[in-house]
Design an enzyme around this catalytic site. Structure first.
Site, short mmCIF file in Angstrom:
data_model
loop_
_atom_site.label_atom_id
_atom_site.label_comp_id
_atom_site.label_asym_id
_atom_site.label_seq_id
_atom_site.Cartn_x
_atom_site.Cartn_y
_atom_site.Cartn_z
N GLY A 229 9.20 1.42 7.43
CA GLY A 229 8.95 0.17 6.74
C GLY A 229 7.70 0.22 5.89
O GLY A 229 6.91 1.16 5.97
N PRO A 230 7.50 -0.80 5.04
CA PRO A 230 6.35 -0.83 4.13
C PRO A 230 5.06 -1.22 4.82
O PRO A 230 5.06 -1.81 5.90
CB PRO A 230 6.76 -1.90 3.10
CG PRO A 230 7.67 -2.81 3.87
CD PRO A 230 8.41 -1.95 4.85
N LEU B 143 0.82 -1.22 0.00
CA LEU B 143 0.00 0.00 0.00
C LEU B 143 0.85 1.26 0.00
O LEU B 143 0.41 2.31 -0.48
CB LEU B 143 -0.92 0.01 1.23
CG LEU B 143 -1.96 -1.11 1.31
CD1 LEU B 143 -2.68 -1.05 2.66
CD2 LEU B 143 -2.96 -1.02 0.18
N GLY B 144 2.04 1.18 0.56
CA GLY B 144 2.88 2.36 0.63
C GLY B 144 4.09 2.11 1.50
O GLY B 144 4.30 1.00 2.01
N GLN B 145 4.88 3.15 1.69
CA GLN B 145 6.11 3.06 2.46
C GLN B 145 6.06 4.07 3.59
O GLN B 145 5.92 5.26 3.36
CB GLN B 145 7.32 3.34 1.58
CG GLN B 145 8.65 3.37 2.30
CD GLN B 145 9.12 1.97 2.72
OE1 GLN B 145 8.84 1.00 2.02
NE2 GLN B 145 9.79 1.89 3.85
N GLY C 77 7.73 5.65 7.39
CA GLY C 77 9.04 6.08 7.79
C GLY C 77 9.93 4.94 8.24
O GLY C 77 11.15 5.03 8.18
N ASP D 298 3.54 14.24 13.91
CA ASP D 298 3.79 13.97 12.48
C ASP D 298 2.49 14.01 11.69
O ASP D 298 2.20 13.12 10.90
CB ASP D 298 4.49 12.63 12.32
CG ASP D 298 5.17 12.50 10.95
OD1 ASP D 298 5.43 13.54 10.32
OD2 ASP D 298 5.44 11.37 10.52
#
Length: 815
Positions: free
Chosen positions: A508-509, A502-504, A506, A621
């Site tokens: 890990g994937p 789905l994405g990466q 900060g 964040d």
């Protein structure tokens, strides 16, 4: 003669137009696209097509902002615009005809009149009246769709079992009858239920004559006057009464089974959602099974009642609570009666008290004539009685079967007394004694160490105090969460195949997975090469396991096997906000109303973190990629790996390790390492301005003036050029003043000095109130891009400092 003819035609037209625009008679009808209006003009009857559909329906809608409240031909849509609404030829019924003059819907009134007419009332009720007597022979309020209007009565008949109920749409764009219904049930002790087909999905708890006792926020959140009465003829009526001071309030049963209370804001000319019935998982009927209680503030949310244990411990530990709990020790009094054993050494059963709960479903009945003591004794003498509750307005209630759908509240609710064997009472007393002894011993120990602790704490920086709070919570017991098996996660994600990625993040994937039961999950896999990921992993477990809010992503569990460390979340099908906001093909989906709803949701989530949760948490964040969107594009704040917990009365902390994402960090945090709840407010302000403008702060370049997005917004604000700030995809003159106000709020949030920024409590008030006067904003921080970059320089070599801000910076020495 010619002039006379013209005047005659004008008079004829005038008469035709002015004939009771709220009435259909035997000689007056409407055809698509003509409409009928109530006298006030607030409600309209006419033809409409839902979004993404060409079917035509006859409906009643709230005119000031198109909101369909009733649909006549729900399951018989017209396929073209040839429809007609008229009085039938025999003068008896209201009918809808298609182009072939075939009847596709009828009021189906018994043949008692030949001269009826139909009137749309100012209440939104469409009535059919008998011509000579004026008696109402049919009304739309007795055949509701998915919306309950003021004075519309939902009824249940004790004798016939007939009900007037709400029925949901099949989908948000299909008015045909859906899976969910809302009705009055348990007529001896009335409750309102939502049903999924034939299964209960939610209930209010018993009515005590003033409120529903299973809706703890009813006193504060419900604006309208709810009534439940028995008419003395076998009917129990549930309805609401509103006043002119409150305005119009409706209840909308959605296609997903939620019931939303909405209030019409006359000043803003828009709907405000004031409450809904599904705030947490615990609101789902019987989620914890029998003899168990659900508490949304706990993790896990389900626990067996005192004196009971899980029926299937293995499944229970996997958070599959459907089998519920069973009694740990048989009731001794009932055992004696069955065995005809009157041995004196066996003591009588007793009761354990639960406070502030939604009492179980299926009460045997109630009696106002019994006192509390009599109620207790009556239950104790009845071997089949397993629990009782007493309320001054309801009386004595008792239960003899399985106890199901008990929910623990932090306020409101009723007392519930659970029948247990005497040995269980002894255990409870022993626990109480142990607690008292522990408290006394602990107090002595604290007093003995107080001086030493005071010396140490007084010499440490506030950072150590906050860090110690995190340290304690970071030791969270993983067995308290659902532990996922690594092999099953590998199977669910197709061995973590790139097609499921789905994405990466900060550290890990993130992968999409589908469990064997069909449940979709998102798996955040900690990168083995991340030297800093361990702390963030434990921090995220510690933080998010303590949180429950509709605008925060839900942690389902974790996996810790060997070097593998993974967090498992609920799957968000629409990924993150940035996927929609900064994609020209998808941004059109986010119209102004949806964007404002997202802004409000993020604000509510932050307010919960800062003020309303048990722990004060600073996210640190906040950015579009950390805002996930569910099926309905509702926002959920995610990624708590960098969050910090504040202990006690701490309001600000200093850190040498600055984490977060450039472009969203407040100046005092980026340059001095100081952070507080106002740091999140700054990030929220940047995010708000991005949502309105459709521009990413980290990718915004003004080559001529070297401006950041904040600088660009400030210049346009001071030059009163607000239109240039608004994404063209969402601009609408009707909503301009709300967009203007939101930009104003965004600028207040990004003030350079934290003391000038509002709290999230103030932000939510400003977003939801047009009455509050807003102070003028000052020049925001980070106006010029080169200033920001130079300010953020450090002694270390940060090659990524000038890169596009898509990732989180995890280690920077603040100066």
């Amino acid at each position: 003669m010619f002039l006379f003819f013209i005047l005659s035609m004008l008079c004829f037209d005038f008469i035709d137009v002015s004939v009771a625009i709220d009435t259909i008679t035997s000689t007056q009808f409407i055809k698509d696209p003509e409409t009928l209006s109530s006298k006030s003009g607030n409600f309209t009857l006419g033809f409409f097509s839902p979004e993404n559909s060409t079917n035509r329906y006859v409906g009643i809608w709230w005119q000031p902002q198109f909101t369909v409240v009733s649909v006549l031909n729900r399951d018989q849509p017209l396929k073209d615009s040839s429809g007609v609404v008229k009085i039938s030829d025999d003068g008896n019924d209201l009918v809808v005809l298609n182009g072939k003059k075939e009847v596709i819907w009828t009021s189906d009134v018994p043949n008692i009149t030949t001269n009826s007419s139909s009137i749309l009332l100012d209440s939104g009720n469409l009535v059919l009246v008998e011509g000579t007597t004026g008696k109402t022979i049919w009304e739309s309020f007795e055949h509701p769709s998915n919306v309950m209007l003021p004075n519309m009565k939902l009824t249940g008949n004790k004798i016939t079992g007939e009900k007037v109920k709400l029925t949901s749409w099949k989908t948000p764009f299909d008015p045909s009858i859906g899976s969910f219904t809302l009705s009055v049930e348990r007529l001896l002790i009335p409750e309102v239920f939502i049903w999924n087909e034939t299964r209960p999905y939610w209930r209010t708890g018993p009515w005590n004559g003033k409120i529903f006792t299973g809706v703890p926020n009813m006193k504060t959140h419900y604006l309208s006057g709810i009534r439940v009465i028995d008419d003395g003829e076998g009917n129990v009526l549930f309805f609401e009464i509103t006043t002119d001071t409150v305005g119009l309030i409706i209840y909308n049963l959605t296609s997903e089974g939620n019931c939303e209370e909405k209030w019409w804001d006359e000043k803003k000319k828009e709907w405000k959602q004031t409450s809904n019935v599904h705030e947490t998982e615990c609101d789902i009927y019987g989620v914890c099974g029998t003899f168990a209680s659900c508490n949304s503030q706990n993790s896990p949310i389900c626990s067996c009642l005192k004196g009971f244990e899980p029926k299937n411990k293995e499944e229970w530990n996997r958070q599959n609570w459907t089998e519920g709990c069973v009694r740990r020790t048989p009731l001794q009094q009932c055992e004696r009666e069955r065995n005809q054993n009157t041995s004196a050494d066996k003591k009588a059963d007793g009761f354990l008290k639960l406070q502030m709960v939604k009492v179980p479903d299926f009460a045997d009945g109630s009696s106002l004539t019994l006192s509390s003591d009599t109620c207790r004794n009556q239950c104790l003498e009845n071997c089949s009685c397993v629990a009782y509750s007493y309320d001054a307005d309801i009386g004595c209630m008792s239960w003899s079967g399985n106890l199901v759908d008990i929910q623990q509240f932090s306020n409101g609710g009723l007392y519930l007394y659970i029948r247990v064997a005497h040995t269980e009472l002894d255990k409870e007393r022993n626990i109480t004694v142990i607690i008292i002894i522990t408290v006394i011993a602990g107090t002595v120990l604290v007093l003995a160490c107080a001086y030493i602790m005071w010396r140490r704490i007084s010499n440490k920086h506030a950072r150590n105090r906050s860090g110690s709070a995190i340290g304690e919570l970071s030791q969270v017991k993983l067995q308290e969460l659902l532990l996922f098996d690594l092999g099953k996660l590998a199977t669910a994600t197709n061995n973590f195949h790139s097609s499921n990625r789905l994405g990466q993040g900060g550290f890990g994937p993130v992968y999409k997975g589908t469990m064997h039961d069909g449940q979709e999950i998102a798996v955040k896999r900690l990168s083995k090469s991340s030297g800093q990921g361990q702390a963030e992993f434990m921090n995220e477990v510690a933080v998010i396991s303590k949180l429950q809010h509709r605008n925060l992503v839900r942690l389902l569990g974790c996996c810790v096997e060997g070097e593998e460390k993974m967090l498992i979340y609920e799957y968000m099908p629409n990924k993150s906000l940035d996927v929609f906001l900064f994609d020209t093909s998808k941004s059109k989906i986010l119209d102004w109303c949806k964007r404002f709803s997202i802004i409000e949701g993020i604000a509510r989530g932050l307010l919960y973190l800062h003020r309303d949760s048990r722990l004060k948490i600073i996210h640190r964040d906040l950015k579009p990629s950390n805002i996930l969107l569910d099926n309905e594009l509702n926002p959920k704040i995610s990624d708590f790996g960098m969050a910090r917990i504040f202990g006690g009365n701490e309001d600000q902390e200093n850190t040498r390790r600055v984490v977060g994402t450039y472009g969203y960090m407040s100046p005092e945090y980026a340059m001095q390492g100081l952070f507080s709840d106002k740091s999140d407010v700054f990030s929220f302000g940047v995010l708000l301005l991005e949502i309105i403008s459709g521009r990413r702060n980290s990718k915004f370049y003004d080559c001529e003036n070297s401006l950041t997005l904040l600088g660009f917004v400030w210049i346009q604000w001071t030059e009163d050029n607000i239109l240039s700030l608004i994404d063209p995809e969402i601009y609408d003159p009707i909503h301009y003043k709300y967009m203007f106000r939101s930009i104003h709020i965004g600028l207040l949030c990004v003030q350079e000095f934290s003391i000038d920024r509002p709290t999230m409590a103030a932000v939510t008030s400003m977003l939801n109130s047009e009455i509050l006067d807003l102070p003028p904003p000052k020049k925001p921080a980070f106006i010029l891009r080169q200033n920001m970059l130079s300010s953020l320089s450090s002694d270390e070599n940060n090659d990524g400092l000038h890169s596009i801000n898509l990732v989180s910076i995890s280690d920077l020495q603040g100066r």
